[in-house]
Scaffold this motif. Structure first.
Motif, mmCIF file in Angstrom:
data_model
loop_
_atom_site.group_PDB
_atom_site.id
_atom_site.type_symbol
_atom_site.label_atom_id
_atom_site.label_comp_id
_atom_site.label_asym_id
_atom_site.label_seq_id
_atom_site.Cartn_x
_atom_site.Cartn_y
_atom_site.Cartn_z
ATOM 1 N N THR A 61 0.812 -1.216 0.000
ATOM 2 C CA THR A 61 0.000 0.000 0.000
ATOM 3 C C THR A 61 0.847 1.269 0.000
ATOM 4 O O THR A 61 0.320 2.360 -0.177
ATOM 5 C CB THR A 61 -0.949 0.017 1.214
ATOM 6 O OG1 THR A 61 -0.173 -0.024 2.420
ATOM 7 C CG2 THR A 61 -1.904 -1.173 1.171
ATOM 8 N N ASP A 64 7.961 3.942 2.218
ATOM 9 C CA ASP A 64 8.568 5.159 2.747
ATOM 10 C C ASP A 64 10.073 4.952 2.873
ATOM 11 O O ASP A 64 10.521 4.085 3.641
ATOM 12 C CB ASP A 64 8.007 5.506 4.132
ATOM 13 C CG ASP A 64 6.550 5.920 4.078
ATOM 14 O OD1 ASP A 64 6.157 6.577 3.095
ATOM 15 O OD2 ASP A 64 5.819 5.583 5.029
ATOM 16 N N ASP A 80 10.474 1.413 4.718
ATOM 17 C CA ASP A 80 9.315 0.706 5.241
ATOM 18 C C ASP A 80 8.394 0.375 4.079
ATOM 19 O O ASP A 80 8.069 1.252 3.264
ATOM 20 C CB ASP A 80 8.543 1.576 6.244
ATOM 21 C CG ASP A 80 9.237 1.662 7.593
ATOM 22 O OD1 ASP A 80 10.094 0.802 7.898
ATOM 23 O OD2 ASP A 80 8.905 2.600 8.353
ATOM 24 N N HIS A 82 4.687 -0.781 3.444
ATOM 25 C CA HIS A 82 3.377 -0.897 4.074
ATOM 26 C C HIS A 82 2.557 -1.896 3.271
ATOM 27 O O HIS A 82 2.470 -1.786 2.047
ATOM 28 C CB HIS A 82 2.682 0.466 4.123
ATOM 29 C CG HIS A 82 3.512 1.515 4.785
ATOM 30 N ND1 HIS A 82 3.667 1.584 6.156
ATOM 31 C CD2 HIS A 82 4.276 2.513 4.273
ATOM 32 C CE1 HIS A 82 4.468 2.596 6.457
ATOM 33 N NE2 HIS A 82 4.851 3.173 5.324
ATOM 34 N N THR A 83 1.985 -2.882 3.977
ATOM 35 C CA THR A 83 1.231 -3.929 3.284
ATOM 36 C C THR A 83 -0.164 -4.088 3.871
ATOM 37 O O THR A 83 -0.392 -3.772 5.041
ATOM 38 C CB THR A 83 1.948 -5.292 3.367
ATOM 39 O OG1 THR A 83 1.862 -5.793 4.707
ATOM 40 C CG2 THR A 83 3.400 -5.198 2.933
ATOM 41 N N GLY A 88 1.683 -6.004 8.108
ATOM 42 C CA GLY A 88 1.573 -4.560 8.313
ATOM 43 C C GLY A 88 2.727 -3.835 7.654
ATOM 44 O O GLY A 88 2.926 -3.951 6.449
ATOM 45 N N THR A 89 3.508 -3.118 8.427
ATOM 46 C CA THR A 89 4.660 -2.390 7.901
ATOM 47 C C THR A 89 5.924 -3.207 8.115
ATOM 48 O O THR A 89 6.215 -3.624 9.225
ATOM 49 C CB THR A 89 4.795 -1.019 8.582
ATOM 50 O OG1 THR A 89 3.616 -0.255 8.312
ATOM 51 C CG2 THR A 89 6.017 -0.267 8.067
ATOM 52 N N GLN A 90 6.639 -3.449 7.024
ATOM 53 C CA GLN A 90 7.865 -4.250 7.049
ATOM 54 C C GLN A 90 9.072 -3.345 6.898
ATOM 55 O O GLN A 90 9.267 -2.731 5.844
ATOM 56 C CB GLN A 90 7.846 -5.256 5.892
ATOM 57 C CG GLN A 90 9.089 -6.102 5.792
ATOM 58 C CD GLN A 90 9.158 -7.134 6.891
ATOM 59 O OE1 GLN A 90 8.327 -8.018 6.959
ATOM 60 N NE2 GLN A 90 10.142 -7.014 7.751
ATOM 61 N N ARG A 91 9.889 -3.230 7.945
ATOM 62 C CA ARG A 91 11.151 -2.481 7.862
ATOM 63 C C ARG A 91 12.128 -3.328 7.053
ATOM 64 O O ARG A 91 12.319 -4.506 7.326
ATOM 65 C CB ARG A 91 11.679 -2.207 9.257
ATOM 66 C CG ARG A 91 13.041 -1.570 9.368
ATOM 67 C CD ARG A 91 13.124 -0.072 9.094
ATOM 68 N NE ARG A 91 12.056 0.779 9.460
ATOM 69 C CZ ARG A 91 11.943 1.500 10.597
ATOM 70 N NH1 ARG A 91 12.875 1.433 11.510
ATOM 71 N NH2 ARG A 91 10.914 2.297 10.802
#
Length: 135
Positions: A61, A64, A80, A82-83, A88-91
Motif C-alpha cells: 500500500t 517510505d 518501510d 506498508h502492506t 503490516g509495515t515491514q522495515r
C-alpha cells in the motif's frame, strides 16, 4: 563524487521500477551475472528474483524511504514497506553491489517471521519458478 551519483541513479531507478511493477525497467539495471538473496528466496537470475513481484505489489500500500547510503560500488537503502497483510509495515534494508554501473548483487534483509507464518497457513509466498525458496 560522480561515481556516487551514478550509483544513486542506478539503484534508485531499479528501486522505483520494481515498486512500480516495471520488471523490464528494473532488470535493465542488473548485470548479466547477478545474485539475489533474501530471507525467503535466492536467485542467480535477473528476472528470477522478480517473478513474484506482481503478487507482492498487490498487497503493498506504500513505501517510505528512511535512508539512502551510496558509495562507489555499493549502496544501502532502508525503507518501510506498508502492506495490506498481517505483516503490516515491514522495515527493510537492501544492500546493492555494482560493477560498471550495473547491479551485480542484492541482499534484502527483513524479519520474515510473519511472511513464513502466512505461507504455512495458506498464504502464497511471492517467489517465482526461477527462484529458490529458503528453508
Amino acid at each position: 563524487m560522480t561515481v556516487n551519483i551514478q550509483t544513486r541513479q542506478t539503484v534508485r531507478a531499479y528501486h522505483d521500477a520494481r515498486f512500480l511493477g516495471d520488471v523490464p525497467a528494473a532488470v535493465a539495471h542488473l548485470a548479466d551475472q547477478f545474485t539475489f538473496q533474501s530471507p525467503l528466496m535466492s536467485s542467480d537470475e535477473a528476472v528470477g528474483h522478480l517473478a513474484g513481484l506482481p503478487g507482492f505489489l498487490e498487497v503493498v500500500t506504500g513505501v517510505d524511504m528512511l535512508s539512502e547510503l551510496y558509495g562507489e560500488t555499493e549502496a544501502t537503502l532502508v525503507y518501510d514497506v506498508h502492506t495490506a497483510t498481517p505483516v503490516g509495515t515491514q522495515r527493510t534494508a537492501e544492500h546493492f553491489q555494482l560493477r560498471d554501473g550495473r547491479i551485480t548483487s542484492i541482499t534484502l534483509i527483513f524479519d520474515a517471521t510473519l511472511w513464513r507464518l502466512m505461507t504455512t497457513t495458506g498464504g502464497a509466498p511471492f517467489t517465482g519458478a526461477a527462484a529458490t525458496q529458503e528453508p
